[in-house]
Write a protein that holds these residues in place. Structure first.
Motif, mmCIF file in Angstrom:
data_model
loop_
_atom_site.group_PDB
_atom_site.id
_atom_site.type_symbol
_atom_site.label_atom_id
_atom_site.label_comp_id
_atom_site.label_asym_id
_atom_site.label_seq_id
_atom_site.Cartn_x
_atom_site.Cartn_y
_atom_site.Cartn_z
ATOM 1 N N ASP A 151 1.003 -1.250 -0.075
ATOM 2 C CA ASP A 151 -0.102 -0.134 -0.096
ATOM 3 C C ASP A 151 0.932 1.286 -0.026
ATOM 4 O O ASP A 151 1.732 1.345 0.844
ATOM 5 C CB ASP A 151 -1.042 -0.140 1.256
ATOM 6 C CG ASP A 151 -1.850 1.182 1.396
ATOM 7 O OD1 ASP A 151 -2.337 1.644 -0.164
ATOM 8 O OD2 ASP A 151 -2.581 1.291 2.167
ATOM 9 N N GLU A 200 -7.024 1.337 -10.591
ATOM 10 C CA GLU A 200 -6.620 1.001 -9.155
ATOM 11 C C GLU A 200 -5.490 2.037 -8.735
ATOM 12 O O GLU A 200 -5.248 2.097 -7.257
ATOM 13 C CB GLU A 200 -6.165 -0.298 -8.954
ATOM 14 C CG GLU A 200 -7.058 -1.398 -9.355
ATOM 15 C CD GLU A 200 -6.629 -2.670 -9.425
ATOM 16 O OE1 GLU A 200 -6.514 -3.321 -8.092
ATOM 17 O OE2 GLU A 200 -6.222 -3.384 -10.381
ATOM 18 N N ARG A 221 -4.682 1.793 -1.531
ATOM 19 C CA ARG A 221 -5.731 0.622 -1.207
ATOM 20 C C ARG A 221 -6.823 1.309 -0.382
ATOM 21 O O ARG A 221 -8.078 0.861 -0.342
ATOM 22 C CB ARG A 221 -5.290 -0.567 -0.731
ATOM 23 C CG ARG A 221 -4.529 -1.402 -1.790
ATOM 24 C CD ARG A 221 -4.129 -2.878 -1.199
ATOM 25 N NE ARG A 221 -3.373 -3.274 -2.141
ATOM 26 C CZ ARG A 221 -1.764 -3.279 -2.353
ATOM 27 N NH1 ARG A 221 -1.245 -2.587 -1.454
ATOM 28 N NH2 ARG A 221 -1.190 -3.997 -3.292
#
Length: 228
Positions: A151, A200, A221
């Motif tokens: 992350d 993403e 994330r």
């Protein structure tokens, strides 16, 4: 995740990419198999020599550990190590892996879609020299990169200089002496296509220099709006 690429860049047939890595005096072109379109010259000399100033600038702001995907003979691994990063490569081409290891560089002999060490823990990934085209499926490759990164990790992608380019086709690598590789799927994408596929990621930076185009993406994330 396991989505093996059946045919790889420049492999099979006359193995022109392996010849170039062994030092053969050949020039290479990327040639579409289903079109009369002329091939595009591949910058073998740049790929097989030391990193230049543009390459080294790509590393600014990146953290360890770093993985260069499709690392070839390893110029970016060497540059990253020289910059103080804990850097590795991964390449599915045996000739490329041999060349890098002969130079003392740490390279994984694997496809990027294979099980890899530190999955979910890499801080930085590189997809340079057209390697965003691996497998001919940009969304799948970006999803794999998201899996590999921790992350907050960063992915630097070199895109086609034409920002509007968005092509998926079957190609061969052809040498100046006429030898060709087996056909393989490959994508050619400019900045716009990459940004459409990179949902993403947060887009951190977009830049062009010396005729080359780059995008730095970051995985978050926990959420966050991408600047597009």
């Amino acid at each position: 995740m396991s989505t093996p690429v059946v045919a790889r860049f420049g492999s099979g047939g006359a193995e022109p990419w392996a010849d170039a890595l062994r030092g053969a005096a050949v020039s290479l072109e990327l040639v579409p198999t289903a079109s009369a379109q002329r091939g595009e010259r591949l910058d073998v000399q740049r790929w097989t020599t030391g990193a230049d100033a543009t390459d080294r600038a790509v590393l600014h702001g990146l953290a360890s550990p770093l993985l260069d995907i499709g690392s070839g003979p390893g110029r970016m691994i060497r540059a990253a190590i020289a910059a103080g990063l804990d850097a590795y490569g991964v390449d599915a081409d045996a000739a490329a892996v041999r060349a890098a290891r002969a130079a003392g560089l740490p390279v994984l002999d694997a496809d990027v879609f294979d099980a890899l060490p530190l999955t979910g823990e890499w801080s930085s990934l590189l997809l340079l020299d057209g390697n965003i085209g691996i497998g001919g499926d940009v969304p799948a490759l970006l999803a794999r990169c998201a899996e590999l990164l921790r992350d907050g990790g960063a992915l630097v992608v070199e895109t086609d200089p034409d920002p509007a380019r968005d092509e998926v086709a079957e190609y061969r690598v052809r040498a100046s002496h006429g030898g060709e590789s087996d056909p393989f799927p490959w994508s050619r994408v400019g900045r716009r296509a990459l940004l459409r596929a990179a949902r993403e990621f947060v887009v951190e930076r977009v830049w062009e220099t010396e005729g080359r185009s780059f995008v730095r993406l970051r995985i978050t994330r926990s959420g966050g709006a991408a600047a597009r």
